[in-house]
Write an enzyme that holds these catalytic residues in place. Structure first.
Site, mmCIF file in Angstrom:
data_model
loop_
_atom_site.group_PDB
_atom_site.id
_atom_site.type_symbol
_atom_site.label_atom_id
_atom_site.label_comp_id
_atom_site.label_asym_id
_atom_site.label_seq_id
_atom_site.Cartn_x
_atom_site.Cartn_y
_atom_site.Cartn_z
ATOM 1 N N ALA A 104 70.571 55.833 16.429
ATOM 2 C CA ALA A 104 69.299 56.821 16.199
ATOM 3 C C ALA A 104 69.840 58.150 16.236
ATOM 4 C CB ALA A 104 68.406 56.408 17.057
ATOM 5 N N CYS A 105 69.498 58.927 15.287
ATOM 6 C CA CYS A 105 69.539 60.177 15.109
ATOM 7 C C CYS A 105 69.419 61.037 16.460
ATOM 8 C CB CYS A 105 69.024 60.998 14.057
ATOM 9 S SG CYS A 105 69.857 60.448 12.635
ATOM 10 N N LEU A 106 69.956 61.948 16.822
ATOM 11 C CA LEU A 106 69.650 63.102 17.867
ATOM 12 C C LEU A 106 69.505 62.614 19.300
ATOM 13 C CD1 LEU A 106 66.823 65.161 16.097
ATOM 14 C CD2 LEU A 106 69.218 65.466 16.140
ATOM 15 N N MET A 107 70.189 61.264 19.478
ATOM 16 C CA MET A 107 70.043 60.615 20.691
ATOM 17 C C MET A 107 71.465 60.902 21.585
ATOM 18 S SD MET A 107 66.885 59.560 20.548
ATOM 19 C CE MET A 107 66.688 58.990 22.140
ATOM 20 N N GLY A 155 65.301 58.319 15.398
ATOM 21 C CA GLY A 155 65.318 58.974 16.777
ATOM 22 C C GLY A 155 65.230 60.799 16.452
#
Length: 168
Positions: free
Chosen positions: A141-144, A97
């Protein structure tokens, strides 16, 4: 899911969770990797997988298409809506992400094409679920987990779960 080892491992983990297969349908769209650790998954097509067996059970395939295109996600959501009727629907999107600016998921077969927030919005809007038709949207997912991402998905689901760091 573009990462062959993590994607294959995630499908195996779903099976090991021993969820109640009589009451819960778990359906995965596997694609986007040049090759898969799981020998059942064909990297030349998109695979619809049920994690009812150790390595998953491929129950259908779609022609190859980018996992980073709105139409691909819409087609999968419509397929699930038609083939897996349920009282509750949860959409779980997982891979890399990049937040509201970079989106998520990278398809290694299509030049690392990712799903932008505009494409995610279009996929949800054009699916057969309609406004608030999903009970939950989850992002592995990262940063989501930002307010900007929540604003995009708010019309389509009652709840959202997002992560800042999805390295679990």
């Amino acid at each position: 899911y573009p990462n062959q080892y993590q994607g294959s491992g995630s499908i195996a983990s779903m099976h090991r969770s021993q969820y109640n297969q009589d009451e819960v349908n778990v359906v995965v769209l596997a694609g986007g990797a040049e090759k898969w650790y799981n020998p059942k998954i064909d990297p030349t097509v998109l695979n619809v997988v049920e994690p009812t067996e150790r390595n998953g059970k491929v129950v259908d395939t779609f022609p190859t298409a980018s996992m980073g295109e709105a139409e691909t996600l819409t087609k999968f959501m419509d397929y699930c809506h038609e083939n897996y009727p349920a009282d509750t629907y949860i959409l779980d999107l997982w891979d890399h992400g990049g937040g509201a600016l970079r989106g998520l998921m990278m398809d290694m077969n299509y030049g690392r094409d990712g799903l932008s927030m505009d494409e995610l919005d279009a996929a949800l809007a054009n699916s057969s679920f309609g406004p608030k038709g999903l009970d939950m949207i989850m992002f592995h997912a990262c940063l989501m987990g930002s307010a900007e991402v929540a604003t995009v998905v708010a019309p389509y689901a009652k709840y959202m779960i997002g992560f800042e760091d999805a390295s679990f």
